[in-house]
Scaffold this motif. Structure first.
Motif, short mmCIF file in Angstrom:
data_model
loop_
_atom_site.label_atom_id
_atom_site.label_comp_id
_atom_site.label_asym_id
_atom_site.label_seq_id
_atom_site.Cartn_x
_atom_site.Cartn_y
_atom_site.Cartn_z
N VAL A 1 0.88 -1.30 0.09
CA VAL A 1 -0.03 -0.04 -0.14
C VAL A 1 0.85 1.35 0.11
O VAL A 1 1.76 1.45 0.76
CB VAL A 1 -0.93 0.01 1.25
N ARG A 2 0.44 2.02 -0.83
CA ARG A 2 1.62 3.37 -0.96
C ARG A 2 0.61 4.58 -1.02
O ARG A 2 -0.32 4.64 -1.94
CB ARG A 2 2.55 3.20 -2.22
N THR A 3 0.96 5.64 -0.22
CA THR A 3 0.28 6.95 -0.47
C THR A 3 1.28 7.95 -0.78
O THR A 3 0.74 8.92 -1.06
CB THR A 3 -0.68 7.34 0.59
N GLY A 4 2.51 7.52 -1.09
CA GLY A 4 3.57 8.55 -1.28
C GLY A 4 4.87 7.83 -1.28
O GLY A 4 4.69 6.67 -1.76
N VAL A 5 5.99 8.44 -1.14
CA VAL A 5 7.17 7.86 -1.36
C VAL A 5 8.04 8.15 0.08
O VAL A 5 8.33 9.33 0.38
CB VAL A 5 8.10 8.54 -2.52
N LEU A 6 8.31 6.97 0.77
CA LEU A 6 9.02 7.37 1.69
C LEU A 6 10.55 7.68 1.69
O LEU A 6 11.12 6.62 1.62
CB LEU A 6 8.52 5.80 2.69
N GLN A 7 10.74 8.80 1.96
CA GLN A 7 11.95 9.16 1.55
C GLN A 7 12.76 10.15 2.90
O GLN A 7 11.90 10.99 3.57
CB GLN A 7 12.14 10.08 0.48
N PHE A 8 13.88 9.87 3.22
CA PHE A 8 14.46 10.91 4.28
C PHE A 8 15.08 11.84 3.72
O PHE A 8 15.53 11.80 2.49
CB PHE A 8 15.42 9.97 5.11
N GLY A 9 15.14 12.97 4.38
CA GLY A 9 15.85 14.20 3.77
C GLY A 9 14.84 14.96 3.18
O GLY A 9 13.58 14.67 2.95
N GLY A 10 15.12 16.23 2.96
CA GLY A 10 14.16 17.26 2.19
C GLY A 10 13.44 17.84 3.28
O GLY A 10 12.70 18.90 3.04
N LEU A 11 13.27 17.47 4.74
CA LEU A 11 12.41 18.24 5.54
C LEU A 11 13.37 18.14 6.88
O LEU A 11 14.33 17.41 6.96
CB LEU A 11 11.16 17.43 5.79
N PRO A 12 13.25 19.46 7.43
CA PRO A 12 14.14 19.77 8.61
C PRO A 12 13.70 18.53 9.76
O PRO A 12 12.61 18.07 9.51
CB PRO A 12 13.74 21.09 9.06
#
Lengths: 154, 147
Positions: free
Chosen positions: B52-63
């Motif tokens: 199940v996906r609602t987006g991309v689980l990625q680290f970085g890009g947010l403080p």
């Protein structure tokens, strides 16, 4: 009489115990609003379900640090459903907050919460004691609903 | 649509409060919160694992501070634990709600932490005051149990 005096003394502003507890309550309220905003932005960035996963994972680590694992009681399965609801709550909030903003989301949730618990109490759902709905309660609910309308269209 | 979802969330919230109340009796509220978070992690993680996906689980890009919302939830439980025996559940509830509403109005007004700004009008202030008043009227009610 002495218990009344004790209660009075406890409620005098300046009692460090009461002040600290009041401060903790206010901080907790500020944190609720902050948390919802932070989670929603995280959800927009990585997806609402992925956001809910991260929130629960981080919460698990943090709670585990506070609650030193002593004897772990065996928890019946029906009581574990709360965790499932938690995932849904964070996901739905992540969808709603970017559209409605934090204040309206919280107001709607208060309104739904009070209404639902009033109905649930009136009929004694979930095997809990029954409390008949009172005029005072309906008046309070009406104020809340009116407030929500004003916030929505203000 | 979002309106109804928000209402739905309030209902789920009171459901989960009911479950959590019995869990807290059983395990203590902080440990109850830990169990909740573990179950939540397993359920959400399970959904992600089965695809199940609602987006991309990625680290970085947010403080970093966008990642600590989960800690705050645990803090709220701990603070409530501390406050209830000292100032009572009603006062705790009112302070919590007041602080929530004021903070959220501020966050919305200035569009802080990634939100788009929603200006704070007098109507909006009156609405927030009414919500708080209505909640106070409801929460301070002395209730008689029905036989």
């Amino acid at each position: 009489m002495s218990s009344l005096m004790r209660t009075l003394r406890r409620s005098i502003p300046g009692d460090p115990d009461v002040l600290l507890a009041g401060g903790a309550s206010i901080t907790a309220g500020v944190f609720v609003a902050l948390m919802i905003r932070l989670n929603a932005t995280l959800g927009e960035h990585i997806g609402v379900l992925e956001g809910s996963f991260v929130v629960h994972l981080v919460g698990t680590v943090f709670a585990a640090l506070i609650v030193l694992p002593r004897r772990q009681p065996v928890v019946p399965g029906r009581l574990r459903r709360g965790g499932v609801l938690g995932v849904a709550i964070v996901m739905v909030a992540n969808i709603v907050v970017p559209v409605l903003g934090v204040a309206l989301t919280l107001c709607l949730s208060v309104a739904a919460n009070l209404s639902f618990s009033t109905v649930s109490d009136h009929f004694g759902w979930f095997g809990l004691p029954q409390f008949r709905v009172s005029r005072r309660r309906l008046f309070g609910l009406a104020l809340v609903v009116l407030g929500v309308v004003l916030v929505a269209y203000g | 649509m979002a309106f109804f979802l928000a209402l739905l969330n309030g209902v789920i919230g009171s459901l989960s409060r009911l479950v959590n109340a019995s869990l807290a009796v059983f395990a203590g509220s902080l440990r109850g919160s830990l169990i909740n978070h573990i179950v939540g992690t397993v359920v959400a993680g399970g959904l992600l694992v089965v695809g199940v996906r609602t987006g991309v689980l990625q680290f970085g890009g947010l403080p970093w501070y966008y990642w600590i919302g989960g800690c705050m939830g645990v803090f709220v439980v701990a603070a409530s634990n501390y406050a209830v025996p000292r100032i009572g559940a009603v006062l705790l509830g009112m302070l919590l709600l007041a602080a929530q509403l004021i903070t959220s109005a501020g966050l919305d007004h200035f569009g802080l932490l990634g939100g788009s700004p929603i200006a704070l009008s007098w109507t909006r202030i009156a609405g927030l005051a009414l919500v708080l008043t209505g909640a106070a009227v409801t929460m301070t009610e002395r209730r008689r149990r029905r036989e």
